[in-house]
Design a protein around this motif. Structure first.
Motif, PDB file in Angstrom:
ATOM      1  N   GLY A  27      14.272  42.350  79.035  1.00 24.34           N
ATOM      2  CA  GLY A  27      14.896  42.495  77.476  1.00 24.34           C
ATOM      3  C   GLY A  27      13.837  41.321  76.969  1.00 24.34           C
ATOM      4  N   THR A  28      13.998  41.329  75.301  1.00 23.63           N
ATOM      5  CA  THR A  28      13.294  40.433  74.408  1.00 23.63           C
ATOM      6  C   THR A  28      13.459  39.046  74.681  1.00 23.63           C
ATOM      7  OG1 THR A  28      13.392  42.082  72.791  1.00 23.63           O
ATOM      8  CG2 THR A  28      13.000  39.837  71.895  1.00 23.63           C
ATOM      9  N   GLY A  29      12.609  38.257  75.071  1.00 25.38           N
ATOM     10  CA  GLY A  29      12.564  36.759  75.387  1.00 25.38           C
ATOM     11  C   GLY A  29      12.703  36.676  76.737  1.00 25.38           C
ATOM     12  N   PRO A  61       8.512  37.306  74.888  1.00 22.51           N
ATOM     13  CA  PRO A  61       7.764  38.435  75.360  1.00 22.51           C
ATOM     14  C   PRO A  61       8.593  39.760  75.094  1.00 22.51           C
ATOM     15  CG  PRO A  61       7.760  36.616  77.104  1.00 22.51           C
ATOM     16  CD  PRO A  61       8.853  36.309  75.822  1.00 22.51           C
ATOM     17  N   ARG A  62       8.238  40.724  74.723  1.00 24.61           N
ATOM     18  CA  ARG A  62       8.559  42.160  74.374  1.00 24.61           C
ATOM     19  C   ARG A  62       7.470  43.089  74.945  1.00 24.61           C
ATOM     20  NH1 ARG A  62      12.251  43.791  70.637  1.00 24.61           N
ATOM     21  NH2 ARG A  62      10.894  45.448  70.224  1.00 24.61           N
ATOM     22  N   PHE A  63       8.032  44.210  75.212  1.00 18.82           N
ATOM     23  CA  PHE A  63       7.126  45.440  75.629  1.00 18.82           C
ATOM     24  C   PHE A  63       6.314  46.259  74.542  1.00 18.82           C
ATOM     25  CE2 PHE A  63       9.575  44.417  79.362  1.00 18.82           C
ATOM     26  CZ  PHE A  63       8.578  44.378  80.386  1.00 18.82           C
ATOM     27  N   PHE A  64       6.968  46.068  73.447  1.00 16.33           N
ATOM     28  CA  PHE A  64       6.088  46.628  72.283  1.00 16.33           C
ATOM     29  C   PHE A  64       6.703  46.070  71.106  1.00 16.33           C
ATOM     30  CE2 PHE A  64       9.931  49.103  73.011  1.00 16.33           C
ATOM     31  CZ  PHE A  64      10.702  49.118  71.911  1.00 16.33           C
ATOM     32  N   ARG A  65       5.842  46.119  69.934  1.00 15.12           N
ATOM     33  CA  ARG A  65       6.164  45.590  68.401  1.00 15.12           C
ATOM     34  C   ARG A  65       7.455  46.191  67.807  1.00 15.12           C
ATOM     35  NH1 ARG A  65       2.144  42.113  68.010  1.00 15.12           N
ATOM     36  NH2 ARG A  65       0.209  42.899  69.145  1.00 15.12           N
ATOM     37  N   ARG A  66       8.331  45.424  67.044  1.00 11.84           N
ATOM     38  CA  ARG A  66       9.235  46.164  66.102  1.00 11.84           C
ATOM     39  C   ARG A  66       8.997  45.705  64.646  1.00 11.84           C
ATOM     40  NH1 ARG A  66      14.702  43.062  68.381  1.00 11.84           N
ATOM     41  NH2 ARG A  66      13.528  41.143  68.465  1.00 11.84           N
ATOM     42  N   LEU A  67       9.272  46.507  63.677  1.00  8.33           N
ATOM     43  CA  LEU A  67       9.183  45.918  62.457  1.00  8.33           C
ATOM     44  C   LEU A  67      10.488  45.031  62.006  1.00  8.33           C
ATOM     45  CD1 LEU A  67       7.778  49.561  61.148  1.00  8.33           C
ATOM     46  CD2 LEU A  67       6.362  47.258  62.004  1.00  8.33           C
ATOM     47  N   GLU A  69      14.794  44.273  63.711  1.00  7.29           N
ATOM     48  CA  GLU A  69      15.850  44.775  64.766  1.00  7.29           C
ATOM     49  C   GLU A  69      16.152  46.394  64.871  1.00  7.29           C
ATOM     50  OE1 GLU A  69      18.459  41.903  66.544  1.00  7.29           O
ATOM     51  OE2 GLU A  69      20.058  43.442  65.775  1.00  7.29           O
ATOM     52  N   GLY A  70      15.829  46.958  65.729  1.00  2.00           N
ATOM     53  CA  GLY A  70      16.076  48.222  65.989  1.00  2.00           C
ATOM     54  C   GLY A  70      14.973  49.412  65.145  1.00  2.00           C
ATOM     55  N   VAL A  71      13.974  48.775  64.566  1.00  6.16           N
ATOM     56  CA  VAL A  71      13.294  49.474  63.795  1.00  6.16           C
ATOM     57  C   VAL A  71      11.715  49.301  64.627  1.00  6.16           C
ATOM     58  CG1 VAL A  71      12.064  50.078  61.548  1.00  6.16           C
ATOM     59  CG2 VAL A  71      14.456  49.105  61.857  1.00  6.16           C
ATOM     60  N   PHE A  72      11.313  50.317  64.953  1.00  6.33           N
ATOM     61  CA  PHE A  72      10.133  50.216  66.147  1.00  6.33           C
ATOM     62  C   PHE A  72       8.810  50.549  65.407  1.00  6.33           C
ATOM     63  CE2 PHE A  72      13.183  51.340  69.753  1.00  6.33           C
ATOM     64  CZ  PHE A  72      13.798  50.145  69.681  1.00  6.33           C
ATOM     65  N   ASP A  73       7.647  49.742  65.922  1.00 12.39           N
ATOM     66  CA  ASP A  73       6.438  50.277  65.232  1.00 12.39           C
ATOM     67  C   ASP A  73       6.021  51.159  66.227  1.00 12.39           C
ATOM     68  OD1 ASP A  73       3.499  50.494  65.578  1.00 12.39           O
ATOM     69  OD2 ASP A  73       3.361  48.244  64.930  1.00 12.39           O
ATOM     70  N   PHE A 105      16.493  46.701  80.618  1.00 12.62           N
ATOM     71  CA  PHE A 105      17.666  46.232  79.809  1.00 12.62           C
ATOM     72  C   PHE A 105      17.175  46.169  78.218  1.00 12.62           C
ATOM     73  CE2 PHE A 105      19.405  42.310  77.728  1.00 12.62           C
ATOM     74  CZ  PHE A 105      20.573  42.913  77.471  1.00 12.62           C
ATOM     75  N   SER A 106      17.722  46.619  77.272  1.00 11.98           N
ATOM     76  CA  SER A 106      17.663  46.436  75.950  1.00 11.98           C
ATOM     77  C   SER A 106      16.078  46.687  75.711  1.00 11.98           C
ATOM     78  CB  SER A 106      17.865  44.795  75.450  1.00 11.98           C
ATOM     79  OG  SER A 106      17.961  44.858  74.340  1.00 11.98           O
ATOM     80  N   ASN A 107      15.214  45.837  75.228  1.00  9.61           N
ATOM     81  CA  ASN A 107      13.940  46.373  74.957  1.00  9.61           C
ATOM     82  C   ASN A 107      13.184  46.716  76.160  1.00  9.61           C
ATOM     83  OD1 ASN A 107      10.698  45.099  74.847  1.00  9.61           O
ATOM     84  ND2 ASN A 107      11.412  46.153  73.307  1.00  9.61           N
ATOM     85  N   GLY A 108      13.472  46.504  77.459  1.00 11.88           N
ATOM     86  CA  GLY A 108      12.978  47.083  78.528  1.00 11.88           C
ATOM     87  C   GLY A 108      13.609  48.347  78.925  1.00 11.88           C
ATOM     88  N   ALA A 109      14.691  48.607  78.480  1.00 11.65           N
ATOM     89  CA  ALA A 109      15.361  49.836  78.612  1.00 11.65           C
ATOM     90  C   ALA A 109      14.738  50.993  77.559  1.00 11.65           C
ATOM     91  CB  ALA A 109      16.856  49.974  78.345  1.00 11.65           C
ATOM     92  N   ASN A 110      14.208  50.381  76.320  1.00 16.03           N
ATOM     93  CA  ASN A 110      13.785  51.145  75.204  1.00 16.03           C
ATOM     94  C   ASN A 110      12.268  51.673  75.810  1.00 16.03           C
ATOM     95  OD1 ASN A 110      16.051  50.959  73.911  1.00 16.03           O
ATOM     96  ND2 ASN A 110      15.320  49.095  72.547  1.00 16.03           N
ATOM     97  N   ILE A 111      11.505  50.841  76.459  1.00 16.43           N
ATOM     98  CA  ILE A 111      10.439  51.205  76.727  1.00 16.43           C
ATOM     99  C   ILE A 111      10.397  52.080  78.162  1.00 16.43           C
ATOM    100  CG2 ILE A 111       9.397  49.304  78.330  1.00 16.43           C
ATOM    101  CD1 ILE A 111       6.697  49.801  76.717  1.00 16.43           C
ATOM    102  N   PRO A 157      26.662  45.407  68.866  1.00 16.23           N
ATOM    103  CA  PRO A 157      26.344  45.120  67.644  1.00 16.23           C
ATOM    104  C   PRO A 157      24.794  45.593  67.380  1.00 16.23           C
ATOM    105  CG  PRO A 157      26.333  42.879  68.717  1.00 16.23           C
ATOM    106  CD  PRO A 157      26.530  44.070  70.012  1.00 16.23           C
ATOM    107  N   ILE A 158      24.023  45.836  68.166  1.00 15.29           N
ATOM    108  CA  ILE A 158      22.509  46.217  68.252  1.00 15.29           C
ATOM    109  C   ILE A 158      22.147  47.685  68.375  1.00 15.29           C
ATOM    110  CG2 ILE A 158      20.227  45.907  69.244  1.00 15.29           C
ATOM    111  CD1 ILE A 158      20.973  43.147  69.886  1.00 15.29           C
ATOM    112  N   VAL A 159      23.073  48.418  69.275  1.00 13.14           N
ATOM    113  CA  VAL A 159      22.712  49.841  69.435  1.00 13.14           C
ATOM    114  C   VAL A 159      24.048  50.531  68.926  1.00 13.14           C
ATOM    115  CG1 VAL A 159      22.101  51.489  70.942  1.00 13.14           C
ATOM    116  CG2 VAL A 159      21.225  49.225  71.383  1.00 13.14           C
TER     117      VAL A 159
HETATM  118  C1  MLT Z   1      14.398  46.462  70.637  1.00 12.84           C
HETATM  119  O1  MLT Z   1      13.801  45.736  69.770  1.00 12.84           O
HETATM  120  O2  MLT Z   1      13.886  47.136  71.634  1.00 12.84           O
HETATM  121  C2  MLT Z   1      15.708  46.440  70.663  1.00 12.84           C
HETATM  122  O3  MLT Z   1      16.195  46.131  69.108  1.00 12.84           O
HETATM  123  C3  MLT Z   1      16.439  45.617  71.563  1.00 12.84           C
HETATM  124  C4  MLT Z   1      16.222  44.254  71.562  1.00 12.84           C
HETATM  125  O4  MLT Z   1      15.295  43.921  71.939  1.00 12.84           O
HETATM  126  O5  MLT Z   1      16.825  43.532  71.050  1.00 12.84           O
END
Ligand code: MLT
Length: 210
Positions: A27-29, A61-67, A69-73, A105-111, A157-159
């Motif tokens: 996940g993020t971080g 660290p994250r797997f992709f950028r976001r604009l 929380e919950g809004v992806f580039d 998990f979280s950001n990792g689950a999203n990618i 609270p995030i998803v």
């Molecule tokens: C994301 O940015 O992938 C989701 O908001 C989950 C997170 O990393 O907090």
């Protein structure tokens, strides 16, 4: 031990089962050291491949950028999904592995969800812990028969649960064999997540991948 070759900083832990490795996506971080203990617990025999997300958000660290929380580039998400697919292909060659099951998990689950939709040939299946819909307009993928476990938190609270349900519906429409569990938990993992993930890997995903 952390390795910087193959395009991603990563950690590889050998295991007797190289045919069904786990691709661990933090996940993020987090980083490549976060999930190997969990992966080892959930799939004791699996080889473990754990890359570090290449994007830094204020040092996290994250797997992709976001604009936000919950809004992806989404342009960046597409590009990074292809980069990760390239890493998996190179690592399979290098370490002599079969197609991995993702455990994200979280950001990792999203990618991992993005990989399923954009590069369906890369994964044998996935455990998605607290994922959300990655693309506004989901690419048409053929996921025929691929096992996917989605673990959501009823109080996350995030998803929002509705978002995770939409993801499950998208993956099912693409042909995946989806099990979606909504657990009495928040965004963090609970014992119930670990229990279901271990049983599902042992009883459903690993035998099917065999
Ligand atoms: C994301 O940015 O992938 C989701 O908001 C989950 C997170 O990393 O907090």
């Amino acid at each position: 031990m952390t390795n910087e070759s193959l395009g991603f900083i990563h950690r590889f832990e050998p295991g007797p089962d190289t045919a069904h490795p786990l691709l661990l996506l933090h996940g993020t971080g987090g980083d490549e050291n976060d999930l190997p203990p969990l992966g080892r617990m959930l799939a004791p025999n699996a080889a473990l491949l754990s890359p570090r997300g290449a994007v830094s958000e204020n040092g996290m660290p994250r797997f992709f950028r976001r604009l936000a929380e919950g809004v992806f580039d989404e342009a960046d998400l597409r590009r990074r999904t292809h980069d990760l697919a390239g890493f998996v292909a190179a690592a399979r060659d290098h370490y002599e592995l079969g197609a991995p099951l993702a455990l994200g998990f979280s950001n990792g689950a999203n990618i991992a969800a993005a990989l399923l939709m954009l590069r369906p040939e890369i994964l044998a299946g996935a455990v998605l812990m607290r994922p959300m819909v990655p693309f506004t307009d989901p690419p048409a993928a053929d996921l025929a028969g691929k096992p996917v476990l989605i673990l959501s938190g009823a109080m996350d609270p995030i998803v929002p649960v509705e978002n995770a349900r939409r993801l499950a519906a998208q993956l099912m429409a693409a042909g995946a064999q989806v099990e979606h569990r909504i657990l009495p938990a928040g965004h963090g993992l609970s014992q119930a997540d670990l229990d279901r993930a271990a049983d599902w890997l042992r009883d459903i995903a690993l035998p099917r991948a065999a």
